[in-house]
Design an enzyme around this catalytic site. Structure first.
Site, short mmCIF file in Angstrom:
data_model
loop_
_atom_site.label_atom_id
_atom_site.label_comp_id
_atom_site.label_asym_id
_atom_site.label_seq_id
_atom_site.Cartn_x
_atom_site.Cartn_y
_atom_site.Cartn_z
N ASP A 13 38.22 41.64 54.94
CA ASP A 13 38.70 40.25 54.97
C ASP A 13 39.11 39.83 53.56
OD1 ASP A 13 36.05 40.40 54.06
OD2 ASP A 13 35.45 38.47 54.90
N HIS A 245 29.52 42.57 45.81
CA HIS A 245 29.13 42.84 47.21
C HIS A 245 29.92 44.02 47.79
CE1 HIS A 245 27.05 38.95 47.35
NE2 HIS A 245 28.14 38.38 46.84
#
Ligand SMILES: O=c1[nH]cnc2c1ncn2[C@@H]1O[C@H](CO)[C@@H](O)[C@H]1O
Length: 320
Positions: A13, A245
């Site tokens: 995303d 992340h």
């Protein structure tokens, strides 16, 4: 003889840290990126597809197909939580990039995942960097998907620590808790990298300066888009640095020795104030009653990370 690179599909995303992870993958000889599948999360799915195509054009890798994923949650929910306040309105640090020339392939993300897993049983790793809707749809569409897919390495959860959406939930799991529960209980070989891990891996302000002074193509590009990400972390966490992340998760797929893991069944809370909470049953106690974790397949959950080695790999590969 050199071993063949591991085939990976990145479900993404994009997203600033997604861009870093995609570039890292393209700079990692241990893996071969056979496709990107897109999902909402940091941006809506339409923009995720546009950004995925754009990033491949920046990298000069338009040979890699992009398959568009779901626009709604597993339960057809349309009220999505989009983290544009983390990544900018365009998902890539408000840099006003031109639209990509390329187009996604006709095949949907779910069909691409199912068909690639079927054609290469046990050989494909999915690196899942957003909410798990596409993966859950693949599990539901093809009863053999969980068996056919080699491994799913996912960024998600906040095991025994606070979340980043609220004290209970991490953003990717919160984005589609029902999908996450389907994936965690699917029986696939899963490695979950949660923010208990990724919050230990920080790209510092001085690392960013090194990227900025490098002539490397990816380093230059990332320096521009990282501005917004640094300013969000300064605001939200009061640190001069950003959490890596997606890069950490990608590198855990590239080199599993970067993390150590525990194993057990993971269930996801799908309602109430703890919606999106991930709970691992560590099997240290035998419960008297049957629980919602009983007889559920075990997954791996990362519990430690060699953060200095991850940061060094990120820097070495993005600077080159
Ligand atoms: O505070 C936050 N709220 C929502 N999403 C966030 C936040 N911080 C980071 N991310 C995004 O969510 C994923 C990790 O949970 C990463 O993609 C990260 O960029």
């Amino acid at each position: 003889m050199a071993t063949e690179p591991k085939k990976i599909i990145i479900d993404t995303d994009p997203g600033i840290d997604d861009a870093m992870a995609i570039f890292l993958a393209l700079r990692s000889p241990e893996v071969e990126v056979i496709g990107l599948t897109t999902i909402y999360g940091n941006v809506y799915t339409t923009l995720a597809t546009r950004n995925a195509l754009h990033l491949l054009e920046v990298a000069g890798r338009t040979d890699i197909p992009v398959a568009e994923g779901s626009h709604v949650t597993l339960t057809k929910g349309t009220k999505l939580r989009i983290a544009d306040f983390v990544h900018g309105a365009d998902g890539l640090g408000n840099q006003n990039f031109p639209p990509p020339n390329g187009k996604p392939i006709e095949e949907s993300a779910v069909d691409f995942l199912v068909n690639q897993a079927k054609a290469n049983p046990g050989k494909i790793t999915v690196v899942a960097l957003g909410p798990l809707t596409n993966i859950a749809l693949a599990v539901q569409k093809d009863p053999d998907f969980a068996k056919n897919i080699g491994q799913i390495v996912l960024l998600g959860g906040s095991f025994a620590v606070n979340g980043n959406v609220n004290p209970a939930a991490e953003a990717n799991i919160f984005g589609d808790p029902d999908a996450a529960d389907v994936v965690f209980t699917s029986g696939a070989d899963i490695l979950a990298v949660g923010i208990n891990i990724t919050h230990q891996v920080v790209l510092s302000g001085s690392d960013r300066e090194k990227l900025a002074s490098s002539k490397g193509k990816f380093a230059q590009y990332l320096t521009g888009i990282l501005e917004v990400y640094y300013s969000y972390h300064c605001d939200a966490y009061n640190i001069n640095g950003v959490y890596l992340h997606d890069p950490t998760t990608l590198l855990a797929a590239v080199d599993p020795s970067l993390v150590t893991c525990t194993e057990g069944a993971v269930r996801v809370q799908t309602s109430g104030i703890t919606r999106g909470l991930t709970i691992l049953y560590n099997k240290k106690k035998r419960f008297e009653e049957v629980t919602e974790w009983s007889n559920m397949p075990s997954v791996k959950v990362a519990v430690t990370v060699d953060a200095p080695r991850v940061v060094k790999l990120v820097m070495d590969r993005l600077l080159s």
